[in-house]
Motif scaffolding. Sequence first.
Motif, PDB file in Angstrom:
ATOM      1  N   GLY A  30       0.796  -1.216   0.000  1.00  0.00           N
ATOM      2  CA  GLY A  30       0.000   0.000   0.000  1.00  0.00           C
ATOM      3  C   GLY A  30       0.827   1.264   0.000  1.00  0.00           C
ATOM      4  O   GLY A  30       0.326   2.343  -0.344  1.00  0.00           O
ATOM      5  N   GLN A  31       2.097   1.149   0.367  1.00  0.00           N
ATOM      6  CA  GLN A  31       2.978   2.326   0.348  1.00  0.00           C
ATOM      7  C   GLN A  31       3.418   2.678  -1.066  1.00  0.00           C
ATOM      8  O   GLN A  31       3.866   3.806  -1.306  1.00  0.00           O
ATOM      9  N   ALA A 202      10.404  -5.539  -3.872  1.00  0.00           N
ATOM     10  CA  ALA A 202      11.378  -5.234  -4.926  1.00  0.00           C
ATOM     11  C   ALA A 202      10.973  -5.891  -6.233  1.00  0.00           C
ATOM     12  O   ALA A 202      11.094  -5.296  -7.309  1.00  0.00           O
ATOM     13  N   ALA A 203      10.466  -7.131  -6.153  1.00  0.00           N
ATOM     14  CA  ALA A 203      10.029  -7.825  -7.358  1.00  0.00           C
ATOM     15  C   ALA A 203       8.847  -7.111  -8.004  1.00  0.00           C
ATOM     16  O   ALA A 203       8.768  -6.986  -9.235  1.00  0.00           O
ATOM     17  N   LEU A 204       7.917  -6.621  -7.180  1.00  0.00           N
ATOM     18  CA  LEU A 204       6.780  -5.872  -7.719  1.00  0.00           C
ATOM     19  C   LEU A 204       7.245  -4.587  -8.401  1.00  0.00           C
ATOM     20  O   LEU A 204       6.733  -4.196  -9.449  1.00  0.00           O
ATOM     21  N   SER A 205       8.218  -3.925  -7.791  1.00  0.00           N
ATOM     22  CA  SER A 205       8.706  -2.652  -8.324  1.00  0.00           C
ATOM     23  C   SER A 205       9.416  -2.830  -9.659  1.00  0.00           C
ATOM     24  O   SER A 205       9.459  -1.907 -10.469  1.00  0.00           O
ATOM     25  N   GLN A 206       9.971  -4.006  -9.893  1.00  0.00           N
ATOM     26  CA  GLN A 206      10.677  -4.269 -11.140  1.00  0.00           C
ATOM     27  C   GLN A 206       9.755  -4.635 -12.284  1.00  0.00           C
ATOM     28  O   GLN A 206      10.173  -4.685 -13.441  1.00  0.00           O
ATOM     29  N   GLN A 207       8.493  -4.880 -11.949  1.00  0.00           N
ATOM     30  CA  GLN A 207       7.549  -5.311 -12.978  1.00  0.00           C
ATOM     31  C   GLN A 207       6.918  -4.115 -13.657  1.00  0.00           C
ATOM     32  O   GLN A 207       6.617  -3.104 -13.031  1.00  0.00           O
TER      33      GLN A 207
END
Length: 217
Positions: A30-31, A202-207
């Motif tokens: 959520g952040q 981190a994995a979500l941010s890379q997608q």
Amino acid sequence: MKTVLHISASPNGEASNSRRTAAALIERMGQREALRVIDRDLARRPPPLVDEAFAHASLAAESADAAGDTGVLALSASLIAELETADRIVVSTPMHNFTVPATLKAWIDQILRPGRTFARTPEGKKGLLASRPVYLIVGSGGPLGDDGMGQPDFLTPYLRHALATAGLHDLSVLRLDNLRRGPAYLERAHALADAWIAHQIAALSQQSPGSAAPVEA
């Protein structure tokens, strides 16, 4: 806005380590983006066990449209709709006697339905739900291990197979063990959880939009 479905099976409420870890994961999600969270607490609202009426209705509805899910199938339809609505699914659960708590098994029995979440084919059961990231957090009071030193884990492979049967193949797993063996073990579990959550974020941010699910830890 993304929708996150949190399935919690711990009877310990807010004192549950698995539930607190799930809450921390969802908070971190959520952040980085707006979230709508659906909280399905199976301990507080346990699904009913499969009975004769449900079994007959489920088989009779196998080839029927989902809109026909009424009566004894109404709760099942609602739980399946939550899965279909969710962009991500978080499952937090303790291990009870080497496997899933009875309430989580009851939920699986409500959402695994022929013609609704899986199809029967000559090659076996084929999932009908669109795959999406699933985060599984397992808490155990004692040690887990595949080396004979810890208690066996029948929970993780069972849930992996059951969810895949419905079409949910992207599973990231965190196992927290020795949670009742003293402060040192609990501190280790918290550090492991923090690192796992950081990895998932981190994995979500890379997608990019529409890309694959996070790599399994």
